[in-house]
Write a protein that holds these residues in place. Structure first.
Motif, PDB file in Angstrom:
ATOM      1  N   ASN A  33      -1.045   5.769  -8.110  1.00 13.47           N
ATOM      2  CA  ASN A  33      -0.869   5.038  -6.848  1.00 13.47           C
ATOM      3  C   ASN A  33      -0.348   3.625  -7.089  1.00 13.47           C
ATOM      4  OD1 ASN A  33      -1.723   7.261  -5.486  1.00 13.47           O
ATOM      5  ND2 ASN A  33      -3.745   6.461  -4.979  1.00 13.47           N
ATOM      6  N   ARG A  48      -2.136   5.070  -0.495  1.00  7.71           N
ATOM      7  CA  ARG A  48      -3.205   6.063  -0.328  1.00  7.71           C
ATOM      8  C   ARG A  48      -3.227   6.640   1.084  1.00  7.71           C
ATOM      9  NH1 ARG A  48      -6.227   2.360  -3.292  1.00  7.71           N
ATOM     10  NH2 ARG A  48      -7.329   1.673  -1.425  1.00  7.71           N
ATOM     11  N   SER A  76      -2.405  10.478   1.977  1.00  5.04           N
ATOM     12  CA  SER A  76      -3.418  11.260   2.687  1.00  5.04           C
ATOM     13  C   SER A  76      -2.839  11.889   3.952  1.00  5.04           C
ATOM     14  CB  SER A  76      -4.608  10.370   3.040  1.00  5.04           C
ATOM     15  OG  SER A  76      -5.528  11.057   3.836  1.00  5.04           O
TER      16      SER A  76
END
Length: 169
Positions: free
Chosen positions: A131, A146, A150
Motif C-alpha cells: 500500500n 486502502r 477495499s
C-alpha cells in the motif's frame, strides 16, 4: 547518464512495465510494443530522468498513460480477454470452465471500475505492490489507497455474487 547506468535503473522495472501494459491492453503483442516504446522514450529522456527520485514511478506513469492513449485511439482493435495464469493439477473440464469464466468476469468488472480503483487493484493484487508503494506511485496517502482498494474489491465481489447467484432465491 551513460548506457550502463541507464540499464541498471531501467532493467529491474522493465518486467513491471510489461505486466502493466499487458493488463491494460490485454494483447501480448500490444503490450510488448508498448513496453518497447516506453523504453525508447525513457532512453531519449535519460538526462531528465537521471534527476528523478523514482524512475520506476515515472516509467509506470508513462506506461499507464501510453496504454490509455492507445486504447482511446482505438488502435488496438484486436484486443481480447485471455487468461493463461490458471493451472489445475487435477484437470476437470467443468471446473476449468467455471474458473475461466470467473476470471474473465473479474477482468470485465475491473475494467468497469473507476480509473483510480482499477489502477490500485492492479498494482496491489496483480503487481503485488504494498500500500505504501502504491501511495507513492499514485501520489496518494495510504488511507486513500486502502479505502479505494477495499471499495474496488467489494464492488467486484458483489458483482460476481450477483452473477453466480442469478436466478437462485
Amino acid at each position: 547518464m551513460n548506457q550502463k547506468e541507464f540499464l541498471s535503473k531501467v532493467t529491474p522495472v522493465q518486467d513491471r512495465l510489461y505486466r502493466l501494459a499487458k493488463r491494460l491492453l490485454v494483447s501480448e503483442d500490444e503490450a510488448q510494443d508498448a513496453t518497447q516504446e516506453i523504453l525508447i522514450k525513457l532512453w531519449s529522456q535519460r538526462k531528465k530522468i537521471a534527476k528523478l527520485r523514482s524512475i520506476e514511478a515515472f516509467a509506470v506513469t508513462m506506461t499507464k498513460n501510453y496504454c490509455l492513449d492507445k486504447l482511446k485511439a482505438k488502435s488496438s482493435s484486436n484486443l481480447q480477454l485471455v487468461h493463461t495464469n490458471y493451472e489445475d493439477h487435477q484437470y476437470n473440464t467443468v471446473r476449468a470452465s467455471e474458473v475461466n469464466d470467473s476470471v474473465n468476469w473479474v477482468y470485465i468488472l475491473m475494467n468497469d471500475l473507476p480509473e483510480q480503483q482499477r489502477m490500485i487493484l492492479h498494482l496491489r493484487d496483480v503487481e503485488q505492490y504494498t500500500n505504501s508503494e502504491i501511495a507513492k506511485e499514485l501520489d496518494l496517502n495510504e488511507t486513500a489507497v486502502r479505502v479505494a482498494l477495499s471499495r474496488a474489491r467489494k464492488t467486484i465481489r458483489e458483482e460476481l455474487l450477483k452473477k453466480h447467484n442469478y436466478g437462485i432465491k
